[in-house]
Scaffold this motif. Structure first.
Motif, PDB file in Angstrom:
ATOM      1  N   SER A   1       0.816  -1.223   0.000  1.00  0.00           N
ATOM      2  CA  SER A   1       0.000   0.000   0.000  1.00  0.00           C
ATOM      3  C   SER A   1       0.848   1.271   0.000  1.00  0.00           C
ATOM      4  O   SER A   1       0.342   2.360  -0.253  1.00  0.00           O
ATOM      5  N   ALA A   2       2.135   1.129   0.242  1.00  0.00           N
ATOM      6  CA  ALA A   2       3.016   2.308   0.254  1.00  0.00           C
ATOM      7  C   ALA A   2       3.338   2.787  -1.173  1.00  0.00           C
ATOM      8  O   ALA A   2       3.848   3.891  -1.345  1.00  0.00           O
ATOM      9  N   TYR A   3       3.064   1.954  -2.159  1.00  0.00           N
ATOM     10  CA  TYR A   3       3.393   2.289  -3.553  1.00  0.00           C
ATOM     11  C   TYR A   3       2.151   2.253  -4.423  1.00  0.00           C
ATOM     12  O   TYR A   3       1.196   1.518  -4.157  1.00  0.00           O
ATOM     13  N   GLU A   4       2.142   3.035  -5.456  1.00  0.00           N
ATOM     14  CA  GLU A   4       1.070   3.031  -6.458  1.00  0.00           C
ATOM     15  C   GLU A   4       1.131   1.713  -7.238  1.00  0.00           C
ATOM     16  O   GLU A   4       2.207   1.120  -7.374  1.00  0.00           O
ATOM     17  N   PRO A   5       0.020   1.267  -7.783  1.00  0.00           N
ATOM     18  CA  PRO A   5       0.047   0.067  -8.631  1.00  0.00           C
ATOM     19  C   PRO A   5       0.949   0.314  -9.861  1.00  0.00           C
ATOM     20  O   PRO A   5       0.975   1.411 -10.426  1.00  0.00           O
ATOM     21  N   GLY A   6       1.689  -0.702 -10.254  1.00  0.00           N
ATOM     22  CA  GLY A   6       2.576  -0.576 -11.412  1.00  0.00           C
ATOM     23  C   GLY A   6       3.908   0.075 -11.097  1.00  0.00           C
ATOM     24  O   GLY A   6       4.662   0.434 -12.011  1.00  0.00           O
ATOM     25  N   THR A   7       4.208   0.238  -9.796  1.00  0.00           N
ATOM     26  CA  THR A   7       5.463   0.874  -9.372  1.00  0.00           C
ATOM     27  C   THR A   7       6.441  -0.197  -8.897  1.00  0.00           C
ATOM     28  O   THR A   7       6.035  -1.180  -8.271  1.00  0.00           O
ATOM     29  N   VAL A   8       7.706   0.024  -9.162  1.00  0.00           N
ATOM     30  CA  VAL A   8       8.749  -0.912  -8.725  1.00  0.00           C
ATOM     31  C   VAL A   8       8.925  -0.757  -7.225  1.00  0.00           C
ATOM     32  O   VAL A   8       9.166   0.344  -6.720  1.00  0.00           O
ATOM     33  N   VAL A   9       8.828  -1.874  -6.516  1.00  0.00           N
ATOM     34  CA  VAL A   9       8.914  -1.888  -5.066  1.00  0.00           C
ATOM     35  C   VAL A   9      10.335  -2.223  -4.609  1.00  0.00           C
ATOM     36  O   VAL A   9      10.841  -1.639  -3.656  1.00  0.00           O
TER      37      VAL A   9
ATOM     38  N   PHE B   1      23.783   1.396 -21.527  1.00  0.00           N
ATOM     39  CA  PHE B   1      24.997   1.922 -22.142  1.00  0.00           C
ATOM     40  C   PHE B   1      24.549   2.977 -23.127  1.00  0.00           C
ATOM     41  O   PHE B   1      23.916   2.664 -24.127  1.00  0.00           O
ATOM     42  N   LYS B   2      24.839   4.242 -22.763  1.00  0.00           N
ATOM     43  CA  LYS B   2      24.376   5.409 -23.516  1.00  0.00           C
ATOM     44  C   LYS B   2      22.861   5.348 -23.602  1.00  0.00           C
ATOM     45  O   LYS B   2      22.197   5.528 -22.602  1.00  0.00           O
ATOM     46  N   ASP B   3      22.264   5.042 -24.739  1.00  0.00           N
ATOM     47  CA  ASP B   3      20.798   5.026 -24.828  1.00  0.00           C
ATOM     48  C   ASP B   3      20.236   3.606 -24.997  1.00  0.00           C
ATOM     49  O   ASP B   3      19.071   3.431 -25.286  1.00  0.00           O
ATOM     50  N   ARG B   4      21.062   2.592 -24.800  1.00  0.00           N
ATOM     51  CA  ARG B   4      20.643   1.208 -25.007  1.00  0.00           C
ATOM     52  C   ARG B   4      20.696   0.431 -23.687  1.00  0.00           C
ATOM     53  O   ARG B   4      21.662   0.520 -22.951  1.00  0.00           O
ATOM     54  N   THR B   5      19.646  -0.353 -23.445  1.00  0.00           N
ATOM     55  CA  THR B   5      19.620  -1.186 -22.242  1.00  0.00           C
ATOM     56  C   THR B   5      20.525  -2.386 -22.466  1.00  0.00           C
ATOM     57  O   THR B   5      20.335  -3.153 -23.409  1.00  0.00           O
ATOM     58  N   VAL B   6      21.519  -2.535 -21.591  1.00  0.00           N
ATOM     59  CA  VAL B   6      22.436  -3.665 -21.668  1.00  0.00           C
ATOM     60  C   VAL B   6      21.837  -4.853 -20.928  1.00  0.00           C
ATOM     61  O   VAL B   6      21.857  -5.977 -21.406  1.00  0.00           O
ATOM     62  N   ARG B   7      21.322  -4.553 -19.746  1.00  0.00           N
ATOM     63  CA  ARG B   7      20.681  -5.592 -18.937  1.00  0.00           C
ATOM     64  C   ARG B   7      19.533  -4.937 -18.186  1.00  0.00           C
ATOM     65  O   ARG B   7      19.735  -3.970 -17.452  1.00  0.00           O
ATOM     66  N   PRO B   8      18.304  -5.444 -18.347  1.00  0.00           N
ATOM     67  CA  PRO B   8      17.191  -4.865 -17.598  1.00  0.00           C
ATOM     68  C   PRO B   8      17.316  -5.194 -16.109  1.00  0.00           C
ATOM     69  O   PRO B   8      17.894  -6.211 -15.736  1.00  0.00           O
ATOM     70  N   ALA B   9      16.790  -4.320 -15.293  1.00  0.00           N
ATOM     71  CA  ALA B   9      16.798  -4.544 -13.841  1.00  0.00           C
ATOM     72  C   ALA B   9      15.742  -5.572 -13.493  1.00  0.00           C
ATOM     73  O   ALA B   9      14.605  -5.497 -13.963  1.00  0.00           O
ATOM     74  N   MET B  10      16.118  -6.554 -12.660  1.00  0.00           N
ATOM     75  CA  MET B  10      15.153  -7.539 -12.181  1.00  0.00           C
ATOM     76  C   MET B  10      14.468  -6.932 -10.958  1.00  0.00           C
ATOM     77  O   MET B  10      15.134  -6.557  -9.999  1.00  0.00           O
ATOM     78  N   VAL B  11      13.130  -6.823 -11.038  1.00  0.00           N
ATOM     79  CA  VAL B  11      12.417  -6.067 -10.001  1.00  0.00           C
ATOM     80  C   VAL B  11      11.141  -6.780  -9.530  1.00  0.00           C
ATOM     81  O   VAL B  11      10.618  -7.650 -10.207  1.00  0.00           O
ATOM     82  N   LYS B  12      10.690  -6.320  -8.343  1.00  0.00           N
ATOM     83  CA  LYS B  12       9.363  -6.665  -7.815  1.00  0.00           C
ATOM     84  C   LYS B  12       8.469  -5.470  -8.117  1.00  0.00           C
ATOM     85  O   LYS B  12       8.842  -4.330  -7.889  1.00  0.00           O
ATOM     86  N   VAL B  13       7.270  -5.753  -8.595  1.00  0.00           N
ATOM     87  CA  VAL B  13       6.347  -4.689  -8.984  1.00  0.00           C
ATOM     88  C   VAL B  13       5.093  -4.754  -8.113  1.00  0.00           C
ATOM     89  O   VAL B  13       4.597  -5.839  -7.802  1.00  0.00           O
ATOM     90  N   ASN B  14       4.629  -3.580  -7.724  1.00  0.00           N
ATOM     91  CA  ASN B  14       3.396  -3.510  -6.930  1.00  0.00           C
ATOM     92  C   ASN B  14       2.205  -3.753  -7.837  1.00  0.00           C
ATOM     93  O   ASN B  14       2.071  -3.148  -8.903  1.00  0.00           O
ATOM     94  N   GLY B  15       1.344  -4.693  -7.433  1.00  0.00           N
ATOM     95  CA  GLY B  15       0.185  -5.065  -8.243  1.00  0.00           C
ATOM     96  C   GLY B  15      -0.994  -4.354  -7.805  1.00  0.00           C
ATOM     97  O   GLY B  15      -1.860  -3.774  -8.085  1.00  0.00           O
TER      98      GLY B  15
END
Length: 182
Positions: free
Chosen positions: A151-159, A168-182
């Motif tokens: 409840s501390a985060y909006e839905p669709g926000t990375v927790v 790297f500059k404007d290209r994603t080299v590796r996406p961040a592995m995250v938990k997302v608020n549903g």
């Protein structure tokens, strides 16, 4: 008979204008045509020679350009490698330290110094960590591995960030592995 000759001359003059008669009568013009043909032939040979040289120059230029591109690709990482050499030197120094005088604090301090040195090199080259926590989920830079209810985060926000992502500059080299608020 002179009347016939006069009639034939008149007929010849009608069929062949005076200029044509002069050309036929002057063999010097035939020599001039031969000289002119020879001159054109020499000019054509010179032009052909220049064309062949230009084509050879163009092929040499293509070959040189291709070699330069291959070398650029082959050695593109050289500046980064050179910039990381001091970090490797520091790791080698840390591994060769006297084990009897080694403390956990001094080891951690050395590791932090090398880490900062490596991060500086990468940042200088254009690599940056992706900030995730508290940001809206973006599938281009985040990889959702879990969904939680917070409840501390909006839905669709990375927790929470489970593994850092990098751009790297404007290209994603590796996406961040995250938990997302549903």
């Amino acid at each position: 008979m002179s009347d016939e000759k006069t009639a034939v001359d008149q007929q010849n003059q009608a069929e062949f204008p005076e200029d044509a008669q002069e050309q036929v009568e002057q063999p010097a013009d035939a020599v001039n045509l031969g000289e002119e043909a020879e001159r054109w032939k020499k000019e054509a040979e010179e032009t052909n020679d220049r064309l062949l040289r230009a084509m050879a120059d163009m092929e040499n230029m293509r070959r040189r350009f291709r070699k330069e591109q291959e070398d650029m690709q082959k050695y593109a990482a050289l500046p980064v490698v050179e910039a990381l050499l001091p970090a490797i030197d520091n790791f080698e120094r840390a591994m060769s330290v006297d084990k009897e005088n080694l403390t956990v604090d001094s080891l951690l301090q050395g590791i932090n110094m090398v880490y900062r040195q490596m991060v500086q090199v990468f940042e200088k080259e254009g690599l940056q960590a992706i900030e995730s926590v508290g940001k809206p989920f973006d599938p281009h830079i985040h990889q959702a591995v879990m969904q939680v209810e917070d409840s501390a985060y909006e839905p669709g926000t990375v927790v929470e960030e489970l593994q850092k992502g990098y751009q790297f500059k404007d290209r994603t080299v590796r996406p961040a592995m995250v938990k997302v608020n549903g």
